[in-house]
Scaffold this active site. Structure first.
Site, PDB file in Angstrom:
ATOM      1  N   GLU A   1      47.504  50.942  37.006  1.00  0.00           N
ATOM      2  CA  GLU A   1      48.026  49.596  37.238  1.00  0.00           C
ATOM      3  C   GLU A   1      49.347  49.473  36.493  1.00  0.00           C
ATOM      4  O   GLU A   1      49.637  50.249  35.581  1.00  0.00           O
ATOM      5  CB  GLU A   1      47.037  48.551  36.725  1.00  0.00           C
ATOM      6  CG  GLU A   1      46.827  48.617  35.208  1.00  0.00           C
ATOM      7  CD  GLU A   1      46.866  47.241  34.555  1.00  0.00           C
ATOM      8  OE1 GLU A   1      47.614  46.368  35.052  1.00  0.00           O
ATOM      9  OE2 GLU A   1      46.159  47.043  33.559  1.00  0.00           O
TER      10      GLU A   1
ATOM     11  N   ASP B   1      40.126  40.087  42.437  1.00  0.00           N
ATOM     12  CA  ASP B   1      41.171  40.855  43.103  1.00  0.00           C
ATOM     13  C   ASP B   1      40.831  42.348  43.112  1.00  0.00           C
ATOM     14  O   ASP B   1      41.596  43.159  43.609  1.00  0.00           O
ATOM     15  CB  ASP B   1      42.556  40.596  42.475  1.00  0.00           C
ATOM     16  CG  ASP B   1      42.604  40.940  40.998  1.00  0.00           C
ATOM     17  OD1 ASP B   1      41.574  40.803  40.333  1.00  0.00           O
ATOM     18  OD2 ASP B   1      43.677  41.343  40.514  1.00  0.00           O
TER      19      ASP B   1
ATOM     20  N   HIS C   1      49.333  47.905  41.674  1.00  0.00           N
ATOM     21  CA  HIS C   1      48.994  46.689  40.953  1.00  0.00           C
ATOM     22  C   HIS C   1      50.166  46.242  40.075  1.00  0.00           C
ATOM     23  O   HIS C   1      50.042  46.158  38.848  1.00  0.00           O
ATOM     24  CB  HIS C   1      47.741  46.938  40.109  1.00  0.00           C
ATOM     25  CG  HIS C   1      47.010  45.697  39.687  1.00  0.00           C
ATOM     26  ND1 HIS C   1      47.448  44.895  38.662  1.00  0.00           N
ATOM     27  CD2 HIS C   1      45.893  45.123  40.140  1.00  0.00           C
ATOM     28  CE1 HIS C   1      46.603  43.885  38.494  1.00  0.00           C
ATOM     29  NE2 HIS C   1      45.658  44.002  39.386  1.00  0.00           N
TER      30      HIS C   1
ATOM     31  N   HIS D   1      39.959  45.619  28.989  1.00  0.00           N
ATOM     32  CA  HIS D   1      40.275  44.615  30.011  1.00  0.00           C
ATOM     33  C   HIS D   1      39.246  43.492  30.125  1.00  0.00           C
ATOM     34  O   HIS D   1      39.514  42.374  29.723  1.00  0.00           O
ATOM     35  CB  HIS D   1      40.498  45.272  31.365  1.00  0.00           C
ATOM     36  CG  HIS D   1      41.000  44.313  32.405  1.00  0.00           C
ATOM     37  ND1 HIS D   1      42.198  43.648  32.269  1.00  0.00           N
ATOM     38  CD2 HIS D   1      40.461  43.898  33.577  1.00  0.00           C
ATOM     39  CE1 HIS D   1      42.376  42.863  33.305  1.00  0.00           C
ATOM     40  NE2 HIS D   1      41.350  42.985  34.118  1.00  0.00           N
TER      41      HIS D   1
ATOM     42  N   HIS E   1      36.661  41.442  38.412  1.00  0.00           N
ATOM     43  CA  HIS E   1      37.644  40.460  38.864  1.00  0.00           C
ATOM     44  C   HIS E   1      37.745  40.471  40.386  1.00  0.00           C
ATOM     45  O   HIS E   1      37.712  41.523  41.020  1.00  0.00           O
ATOM     46  CB  HIS E   1      39.016  40.756  38.251  1.00  0.00           C
ATOM     47  CG  HIS E   1      39.147  40.207  36.869  1.00  0.00           C
ATOM     48  ND1 HIS E   1      40.039  40.701  35.942  1.00  0.00           N
ATOM     49  CD2 HIS E   1      38.485  39.210  36.239  1.00  0.00           C
ATOM     50  CE1 HIS E   1      39.927  40.021  34.815  1.00  0.00           C
ATOM     51  NE2 HIS E   1      38.984  39.116  34.974  1.00  0.00           N
TER      52      HIS E   1
END
EC number: 3.1.27.-
Lengths: 601, 658
Positions: free
Chosen positions: A203, A72, A414, A157, A70
């Protein structure tokens, strides 16, 4: 005391541009190197000047680890390695290595070609950056150098997402990246062993949420799509090309099949085919069910889902479109959204988290009038739905991971500060461990207390274990004695005798002799016998011997008797002991001075 | 440390290592060469095989009409084929803690061990090894179950009878322990005990030993193993390759500095160059097809076949074979081809980078897509209707005793146009062909064995420098057929320790140290003193805790304070509780300095007398003697405990305590 320092350059009390610096055992590691979707200025990338004001980062960092593809988490990578300058190793899993450059190129195109920004990384820079990547396999222990080792764990994820354990000596840190504790339609759940890290960096996107069962959410999602289609509306689902998109495609594909629906489903961008190919080739990273059946039926070959063309957006009648990117901040999804926003029959379903500043975030917060570029405004009439499909662990999942890994300290990144605060309280209460949540640029320091590894001579250890017996007695712990020899880098623990030998030292004997006078009108052998009986009754648990040569031995203390020349009832006892028996020797001499009890026979 | 050797087959090893209270089985190879003594199992009734004459001994005394058949001068057992298992009597196999698998060829005996010996441990293998191993077992079971044979011959195993049989049956060993194939249920149960590991993953066994698989470069997921503690290291090398084929390259550097290296699985064809064999394979194949004949390639369903297909992929067009059908027939053909494409992590760099594109790593995907290569589960069904000649057929089993290959032997054996090309090195091709004689079809022998040859292995050993090497006895002498080739054996200094089936070796190890951890509190309390430059020492008094084979040292807990009791008077009666025995002393007491110290403490009247070994100090006022010598001090002091302890402490000042 050794310390571990953790400094987020991004994702500290925030979601976006994840980038966390860890200093452990003299090593510096960068965890993730992401971009922030909410900004278009300098704040887009982490502030690398924190590491050094001028010059390259190579000499300040031992390695960079990317948790998943991802943006980010990896969007700033080419900027960091090629424009700021870093030539050391960059670690990521195989799927991440495969997919990450494609998303970076996409990101670059949108920024440079569409928005016309200059001073951005180029395609060549992405390629050069990827050349520095070293692929990681799950559970493989990678030796970055002689002291630093890293190990990847499955994180769920998205395809190829990993959690990493970083270890120097006996100190360790685990970084979760983004993870998911419940298996979904295409991925498995995160797993880690009881590795007891000094810090677990987790996170906390859904720090305060406890989500209902996945089944309910799926049913909800399908119901909403179905209703909208039934009334002739168009459904827009903004997604990222890889990840959630595949899960939702599998979901819709089976639903369409079952309900025999005819409305078209489209998937925007040419990535679909390619994306599905990645899932096919990296099938070992998907969940067990897909892995088991892939030879017979590949779940990533869709019958109902076709490629989207820009012109289709104006077609009459119902349709479902998956379009990128997922937060409506640019690209095709935004274009389609602008087209469809005015009609209340239409619907947009946001299946994932949207960072602050994006249109996705605004409409989710109920904003109905949007300011667009060029001072125009856009009235949002279509239905806005939010379905939490993004695969992050919720509060329950985070607690579950803590239970799995048993960290000594916790550190949250996060997530939003308020939510973190809440979770921090819960963690500290339930696990009685410290929980940190540094903001960007702030450093959290944890002191560790590592044990010192030492090589013990097997003789000493075996002797000790034999004496200690099979079960240690907590009330009477046995004390072991040895000598620790420190030479160069080695630490050896040996018995004192061996130490003398190894160090080439002579032993120095210290002995004591003490004469005690005693009134005891018996013959010498009788006196000795009386002493023997007396000591036997006083000293329980000691070895006492009456030797034929006319001595009594208590452990290694020698006692002899002779009569005084003048008075045969005055006896002279000769006690002799070495320094090693000092306590006992001293005790005996004092005891015998008091004479023998009269009751002795 | 001991090594129990349960298999005599150098490439299908099965050894058990006892190391620091753990019992580790290294590989679980199944010797399948035993099946060569059996008649082939035809898929459809074969009049030729059923008409073979029974074997009768020359004097006619032995007549096992039902069990033994004769073909072209050789005797075969007419029964379900049986395998030679690893030795099960040498040690109690239920005590095995773990089994480490190095590659999918070396795990075929697993169900016999895990299901029938009381085994309760764990099996470790990589994911490709498990998946492909499962396919090979499944294939074996299906081959056998497809053609059930009621007869199980046992009379010939009678010692008296076996002695009278012609070779090689006469010389077969341990025939009583030979077993028929296992069932799919046993396979599933055995494989459920497998725990997956990745290369360089460190697996702790009971806290005592760490094992770690390393890439061995031989096949998908193939590994060598490191078994080590903090101070000892055993390297287990099995089936390794330095050639560039499809698997990830061999990890050599991690094998360095081992105390013992167990070396198995060298090439079985030390004189055949794999590249040359590949070339010969292609040219013979093309020649036969051009002449209108068919080509039969007996092979395993995974491994070298991937390389053969890749080679053909490049060769087909240039050799004008674009229209020739290639068939791959096996119950697991499809699975094997599919599985090969999903193990990118385990492939060589070239193939890995293809996946990033994303493209399938092996070109056989394209051969299938363009219909050049077709795969079928068996000759029955679709294949029989779609089959065109001339063609090339890849099928098993390479022993030619069971599987679809038996059918093609019967079908094509009579024509000189056809060719059979042997590529697998596990079976002698002459033995494999024996029950099909007389044979008109051409035979070409191109064994491809990519495992290490003697040249490569001696170079490797020079580099990784193990202290001792253990290997099968076959590697310590030249092959029987080439006894003059002293280059086809291992020559090492010190010479390797050879083993054979049923050997028990004492491995030359002297364990001298073990790892303990000093807890921080204790570590901080230690007071090191420098003995000589760079060498310091500290005395340690601690409590040892041993749990799960991990040892830690903690500070000695302070004794609970003695309650200030009324029993105070009795305290002296209690013998001392020895918490800390006194340390050893070292050094010497210098006379002058000692006298000065005495003076400082008010002891002035000292008469010093020199002796042979030192001095005697007479403290006249106190009537006490101190004998000072190089390596000893003797204090003779009566009735004056306070003085004695003072003197003791003064002496101690000059000495080092250990």
């Amino acid at each position: 005391m050794p310390e571990i320092k953790v400094t987020p350059l991004g994702a500290g009390q925030d979601v976006g541009r994840s980038c966390i610096l860890v200093s452990i055992g003299g090593k510096n590691i960068m965890l993730d190197c992401g971009m922030h979707m909410g900004y278009n200025d300098d704040r887009r990338f982490p502030d690398f000047s924190y590491i050094t004001q001028n010059g390259r980062l190579t000499e300040f960092l031992d390695c960079v680890i990317i948790s998943h593809f991802h943006l980010d988490h990896c969007g700033a990578l080419p900027f960091m390695s090629e424009m700021v300058g870093y030539d050391g190793p960059i670690y990521m899993t195989h799927p991440t290595k495969a997919i990450c450059p494609i998303l970076l190129e996409d990101f670059r195109k949108i920024t440079v070609d569409k928005k016309g920004e200059t001073n951005f990384f180029t395609s060549q820079m992405i390629k050069d950056c990827m050349k520095k990547v070293v692929p990681l396999n799950l559970h493989q222990t990678v030796q970055v150098d002689d002291e630093l080792e890293i190990k990847a764990y499955y994180a769920g994820h998205v395809l190829g997402a990993a959690m990493v354990q970083i270890k120097v000596g006996s100190e360790s840190v685990v970084y979760t990246g983004d993870y998911n504790m419940t298996p979904d339609r295409h991925l498995g759940a995160a797993w880690i062993d009881k590795c007891r890290p000094d810090i677990l960096i987790s996170e906390s996107t859904y720090a305060t949420t406890i989500r209902d069962s996945k089944r309910c959410r799926e049913r909800d999602f399908l119901k909403k799509v179905h209703e909208s289609i039934e009334r002739g509306g168009k459904v827009l689902i903004p997604v990222f090309a890889l990840g959630r998109a595949q899960e939702l495609c599998i979901l819709l594909e089976t639903f369409w099949e079952r309900m025999n629906l005819k409305a078209p489903i489209y998937f925007s961008t040419g990535l679909t085919e390619k994306a599905n190919h990645y899932y096919k080739l990296f099938i070992t990273w998907t969940n067990q069910k897909i892995r088991k059946t892939f030879v017979q039926r590949n779940m990533f070959e869709f019958k109902h889902i076709k490629a989207f063309d820009r012109s289709y957006a104006d077609n009459p009648g119902p349709m479902v479109v998956f379009a990128t990117p997922g937060m409506l901040h640019a690209g095709q999804s935004l274009q389609i959204f602008k087209k469809w926003a005015g009609n209340e029959k239409n619907m947009v379903i946001m299946p994932g988290y949207c960072v602050q500043g994006t249109i996705g975030h605004k409409i989710l917060n109920g904003q109905r009038k949007l300011e667009m570029e060029g001072r125009s405004t856009l009235d949002v009439k279509l239905q806005v739905e939010y379905m939490s499909f993004s695969a992050h662990a919720d509060a329950k999942g985070i607690m579950q991971l803590i239970r799995m890994a048993e960290p000594r300290n916790m550190l949250l990144v996060h997530g939003e500060a308020v939510k973190m605060e809440f979770l921090k309280g819960k963690i500290e209460q339930e696990f009685s461990i410290d929980c940190h949540m540094p903001a960007n640029g702030e450093t959290a320091t944890v002191t560790t207390n590592p044990s010192v590894p030492v090589d013990i001579s097997l003789n000493l250890l075996k002797r000790e274990m034999a004496l200690g017996g099979p079960l240690p007695d907590p009330k009477r712990p046995r004390t072991m004695h040895g000598t620790l020899i420190m030479k160069e880098n080695s630490l050896k623990l040996v018995s004192s005798e061996q130490a003398l030998k190894e160090l080439g030292l002579n032993e120095h004997q210290l002995r004591f002799t003490c004469r005690v006078q005693l009134q005891d009108p018996h013959s010498d052998p009788d006196t000795l016998n009386r002493i023997y009986t007396h000591l036997k009754s006083v000293l329980k648990g000691y070895t006492i011997q009456h030797l034929p040569d006319g001595t009594v031995m208590v452990e290694s203390i020698v006692i002899k008797v002779s009569s005084s020349a003048e008075d045969t009832s005055t006896k002279v006892l000769l006690l002799s002991w070495s320094y090693q028996d000092e306590d006992l020797g001293s005790f005996l001499s004092t005891l015998l001075k008091k004479g023998l009890p009269s009751g002795l026979c | 440390m001991k090594l129990y050797c349960l298999s005599g087959h150098p490439t299908l090893p099965c050894n058990v290592l006892k190391f620091k209270s753990t019992t580790i089985m290294l590989d679980c190879g199944l010797d399948t060469t035993s099946v060569l003594n059996f008649l082939p199992l035809p898929l459809v009734h074969s009049p030729r095989l059923s008409k073979l004459p029974s074997w009768v001994s020359k004097d006619g005394t032995i007549n096992l009409e039902k069990e033994l058949k004769e073909c072209a001068g050789r005797v075969f057992v007419d029964s379900q084929p049986e395998f030679c298992l690893p030795e099960r009597e040498l040690l109690d196999l239920s005590t095995i803690d773990v089994i480490l698998i190095s590659n999918y060829h070396c795990m075929m005996a697993l169900p016999y061990i895990t299901e029938h010996t009381g085994f309760t441990g764990t099996v470790y293998a990589t994911e490709p090894t498990l998946q492909i191993g499962r396919l090979l077992m499944e294939e074996l079971v299906k081959f056998m179950e497809r053609v059930p044979k009621a007869q199980s011959a046992t009379c010939w195993k009678n010692k008296e009878i076996q002695r009278m049989l012609p070779g090689p049956l006469k010389d077969a060993v341990d025939v009583w322990t030979w077993k028929r194939s296992y069932s799919m249920q046993e396979v599933n149960s055995a494989l459920s005990k497998v725990q997956l590991v990745g290369y360089s993953q460190k697996v702790e066994l009971f806290g005592a030993v760490q094992v770690s698989p390393l890439s061995s470069g031989y096949s998908l997921g193939s590994s060598n193993w490191i078994i080590q503690s903090h101070h000892e290291k055993v390297a287990y090398v099995s089936g390794s390759s330095l050639l560039t084929t499809h698997p990830q390259p061999m990890d050599q550097s991690s094998l360095k500095n081992s105390d013992v290296l167990i070396l198995t699985g060298l090439t079985q064809m030390p004189t055949a160059n794999p590249d040359g064999m590949l070339g010969e394979f292609c040219s013979n194949l093309a020649m036969t097809i051009r002449a209108g004949g068919n080509v039969l390639v007996p092979c395993y369903s995974s491994g070298v076949i991937y390389d053969l297909l890749e080679c053909l992929y490049q060769f087909i067009e240039s050799a004008n074979l674009g229209t020739t059908p290639f068939y791959f027939i096996s119950p697991v053909a499809n699975s094997s081809l599919e599985f090969s494409q999903i193990f990118a992590e385990w492939l060589c760099h070239n193939k890995q980078s293809k996946v990033y594109l994303p493209e399938p790593p092996f070109p056989h995907a394209e051969l299938i897509q363009t219909n050049k290569l077709k795969h079928y589960p068996s000759i029955h069904g679709d294949f029989s209707s779609e089959f065109r000649q001339p063609c090339v057929v890849f099928t098993g089993h390479p022993s030619l005793r069971f599987g679809d290959v038996v059918h093609f032997m019967e079908l094509w054996g009579k024509s000189g146009l056809n060719t059979i090309i042997f590529t697998e090195p596990d079976f002698s091709y002459l033995d494999a062909l024996a029950p099909y004689q007389p044979l008109a079809m051409k035979c070409v022998y191109c064994p491809i064995d990519t495992r290490l040859n003697f040249h490569q292995v001696s170079k490797l050993l020079k580099e990784v420098q193990p202290l001792h090497v253990v290997c099968p006895e076959q590697y310590t002498q030249p092959p029987l057929t080439q006894s003059h080739r002293s280059d086809l054996m291992l020559e090492l200094q010190p010479p390797p320790m050879p083993y054979r089936r049923c050997s028990v070796l004492n491995l030359p190890f002297r364990r001298r140290y073990e790892r303990v951890y000093i807890l921080p509190e204790l570590a901080n309390s230690l007071v090191p003193s420098e003995i000589k430059p760079g060498v310091s020492m500290a005395t340690v008094s601690a409590v040892l805790h041993s749990k799960d084979n991990k040892h830690t040292l903690q500070s000695v807990p302070k004794p609970p304070p003695v309650p200030p009791s009324k029993k105070r008077k009795r305290v002296m009666e209690e013998p001392p509780v020895v918490l800390a025995p006194k340390p050893l002393l070292s050094g010497a007491v210098p006379l002058e300095a000692f006298l000065a110290t005495l003076q400082k403490h008010g002891i002035t009247e000292v008469k010093v007398e020199e002796t042979a070994d030192g001095h005697i100090l007479h403290l006249q006022a106190e009537d006490t003697l101190i004998q000072l010598e190089e390596d000893g001090t003797h204090i003779v002091c009566d009735n004056n405990e306070p003085l004695r302890t003072t003197l003791r402490d003064l002496v101690l000042r000059f000495l080092q305590k250990l």
